[in-house]
Design a protein around this motif. Structure first.
Motif, mmCIF file in Angstrom:
data_model
loop_
_atom_site.group_PDB
_atom_site.id
_atom_site.type_symbol
_atom_site.label_atom_id
_atom_site.label_comp_id
_atom_site.label_asym_id
_atom_site.label_seq_id
_atom_site.Cartn_x
_atom_site.Cartn_y
_atom_site.Cartn_z
ATOM 1 N N GLU A 96 0.829 -1.202 0.000
ATOM 2 C CA GLU A 96 0.000 0.000 0.000
ATOM 3 C C GLU A 96 0.865 1.254 0.000
ATOM 4 O O GLU A 96 0.559 2.232 -0.687
ATOM 5 C CB GLU A 96 -0.928 -0.005 1.211
ATOM 6 C CG GLU A 96 -1.977 -1.088 1.165
ATOM 7 C CD GLU A 96 -2.990 -0.965 2.292
ATOM 8 O OE1 GLU A 96 -4.095 -1.510 2.134
ATOM 9 O OE2 GLU A 96 -2.684 -0.319 3.311
ATOM 10 N N LYS A 97 1.946 1.228 0.773
ATOM 11 C CA LYS A 97 2.857 2.370 0.775
ATOM 12 C C LYS A 97 3.432 2.610 -0.617
ATOM 13 O O LYS A 97 3.557 3.746 -1.064
ATOM 14 C CB LYS A 97 3.998 2.134 1.767
ATOM 15 C CG LYS A 97 3.595 2.149 3.227
ATOM 16 C CD LYS A 97 4.838 1.943 4.083
ATOM 17 C CE LYS A 97 4.499 1.957 5.553
ATOM 18 N NZ LYS A 97 5.700 1.758 6.395
ATOM 19 N N SER A 100 0.763 4.258 -2.859
ATOM 20 C CA SER A 100 0.254 5.580 -2.486
ATOM 21 C C SER A 100 0.909 6.655 -3.343
ATOM 22 O O SER A 100 2.128 6.712 -3.475
ATOM 23 C CB SER A 100 0.542 5.855 -1.007
ATOM 24 O OG SER A 100 0.063 7.130 -0.632
ATOM 25 N N ILE A 124 -6.060 4.247 -0.291
ATOM 26 C CA ILE A 124 -4.677 4.283 0.170
ATOM 27 C C ILE A 124 -3.876 5.396 -0.501
ATOM 28 O O ILE A 124 -2.655 5.450 -0.369
ATOM 29 C CB ILE A 124 -3.972 2.920 -0.044
ATOM 30 C CG1 ILE A 124 -3.940 2.542 -1.522
ATOM 31 C CG2 ILE A 124 -4.658 1.845 0.785
ATOM 32 C CD1 ILE A 124 -3.168 1.254 -1.810
ATOM 33 N N GLY A 125 -4.565 6.254 -1.235
ATOM 34 C CA GLY A 125 -3.896 7.438 -1.768
ATOM 35 C C GLY A 125 -3.373 7.318 -3.179
ATOM 36 O O GLY A 125 -2.613 8.189 -3.628
ATOM 37 N N ALA A 126 -3.755 6.279 -3.908
ATOM 38 C CA ALA A 126 -3.366 6.182 -5.313
ATOM 39 C C ALA A 126 -4.226 7.120 -6.143
ATOM 40 O O ALA A 126 -5.373 7.411 -5.789
ATOM 41 C CB ALA A 126 -3.511 4.747 -5.810
#
Length: 448
Positions: A96-97, A100, A124-126
């Motif tokens: 996930e990091k 992102s 998750i910020g994508a």
């Protein structure tokens, strides 16, 4: 006198290779980082200083209990929980990091799997953009979760190469998740040419556009467990087993696999001629928000909601049932792997099948679904069209090298699926909340 806990644990660790650490599953006992040099040496020191920044497997904790004394078991159990909590958002969600802030183009974004994948990526910020036909069903997950409010979706046909290329060029994504497909076996008998055009030629269109747009570093292509030449045997299929397919759907997906292999060999990522390409082969997925025609759970839902009878074909056929989140989880891990320092490790075919040792038939799944929601009238018939009776995948490669492991067994999968539909039909406006809640539950469970 109790022995130092640090030394008791350290003697039993088997540290993985540095390249494997990011994606190894938390449930593997060997997935253990060494205790840092400043770790508390005794349980009393640990009680004083609090949890350290690492995770200790339950195997090592139990071994430590034997050496430090049973009186410490309750404290070690508490330590284990604290360590898992402290690392839940720092260790396991490395994929996930990595995703992102990345730009991800999702083909088939208005579909069932596409909706779950886009919502997880967005959460998750994508930066996500969709490319898809308009939703085929009403209701649809795309509309139910108001996905159009979250991401821009280009409504176009994967069979139109110019439209595909323009979408990829305009967005300049880092990654492409290629989900667009004609996924229905029985429809493939009625519409074989269209099925081959979407599943095989459509895959070629995506890969061709990706190799010309240099921002694209990786493409994950989704096929199916049905790409294998089905020998109707009891042994699970491995990634190196021969491909085949008697029905048009299976054959079209096997053809897509050949196209993928050709592009990977002809335009290798290592020389910068094309993106790194991974293929994911999953089984039958279920989950909330699927209203497709001629599929088991949607047919069950329609029968239950409308008070109709449900006719079953091949009720004793076994399938590798799994929740849609199991596959989306694997897809995201592969996407992250393709932009890692070692994309070649991930640029290959992967089986993503359930881990249950027990085989569940169509009948078994519907009995579970009925127990957790409501039961329509079920009728049985013989299917005049040939369809595989037994399919199983060997997912040891994904489990051991990728670190992918489904969080839920089949009972839990069916329970969550029934709960989604039950709560949706109580309050359709709650669909987005239901979906996000189950995504969060899955993420929590893969971290414990």
């Amino acid at each position: 006198m109790a022995r130092p806990l640090a030394s008791a644990v350290m003697r039993r660790q088997n540290r993985p290779h540095p390249r494997q650490q990011r994606f190894l599953p938390i449930r593997l006992a060997e997935d253990v980082e060494p205790l840092p040099v400043h770790a508390p040496a005794t349980l009393s020191d640990w009680r004083k200083n609090g949890p350290i920044e690492m995770w200790v497997s339950s195997f090592n904790l139990l071994s430590a209990i034997k050496e430090t004394g049973e009186q410490n078991s309750h404290l070690i159990s508490s330590i284990s929980k604290q360590i898992r909590r402290s690392n839940a958002m720092t260790r396991i969600p490395e994929f996930e990091k990595a995703l992102s802030g990345k730009k991800v183009l999702v083909t088939g974004s208005t579909g069932f799997t596409g909706g779950w994948a886009c919502l997880w990526l967005k959460s998750i910020g994508a930066e996500v953009r969709g490319f898809s036909l308009a939703p085929e069903t009403a209701p649809s997950l795309y509309d139910a979760i108001a996905l159009k409010d979250d991401i821009e979706t280009i409504i176009a046909d994967i069979r139109d190469y110019d439209a595909v290329y323009q979408a990829v060029e305009a967005f300049a994504p880092d990654l492409i998740l290629h989900l667009a497909a004609q996924p229905l076996v029985r429809r493939s008998y009625r519409e074989p040419v269209s099925t081959f055009a979407v599943n095989a030629q459509g895959t070629a269109h995506v890969l061709e556009a990706a190799r010309h747009v240099k921002s694209v570093r990786g493409v994950v292509c989704i096929t199916t467990d049905k790409v294998y030449k089905n020998n109707e045997w009891a042994w699970p299929y491995r990634e190196n087993d021969p491909l085949g397919g008697k029905d048009p759907y299976s054959a079209s997906k096997a053809a897509a696999e050949m196209i993928i292999q050709s592009y990977a060999a002809s335009y290798p990522w290592a020389t910068g001629e094309g993106p790194a390409i991974a293929t994911a082969r999953g089984g039958n997925i279920i989950g909330g928000g699927d209203w497709s025609e001629d599929r088991l759970i949607p047919d069950f839902v329609r029968a239950a909601v409308n008070g109709q009878s449900m006719t079953l074909r091949y009720p004793d056929a076994t399938r590798p049932w799994q929740h849609v989140l199991a596959l989306v989880h694997g897809y995201l891990m592969l996407l992250a792997g393709l932009i890692s320092d070692d994309p070649g490790r991930y640029a290959k075919a992967w089986n993503l099948g359930p881990q249950d040792l027990k085989h569940y038939s169509v009948r078994d799944v519907l009995e579970l679904m009925s127990a957790h929601w409501q039961r329509p009238n079920l009728e049985y018939m013989d299917n005049p069209l040939p369809e595989a009776g037994a399919l199983a995948l060997d997912s040891s490669l994904a489990r051991n090298q990728l670190g992918w492991l489904p969080a839920w067994d089949t009972d839990r999968v069916v329970t969550e699926t029934a709960a989604w539909y039950r709560d949706y039909y109580k309050d359709p406006s709650a669909a987005r909340e239901l979906t996000l809640r189950q995504i969060d539950a899955w993420r929590k469970d893969i971290q414990e």
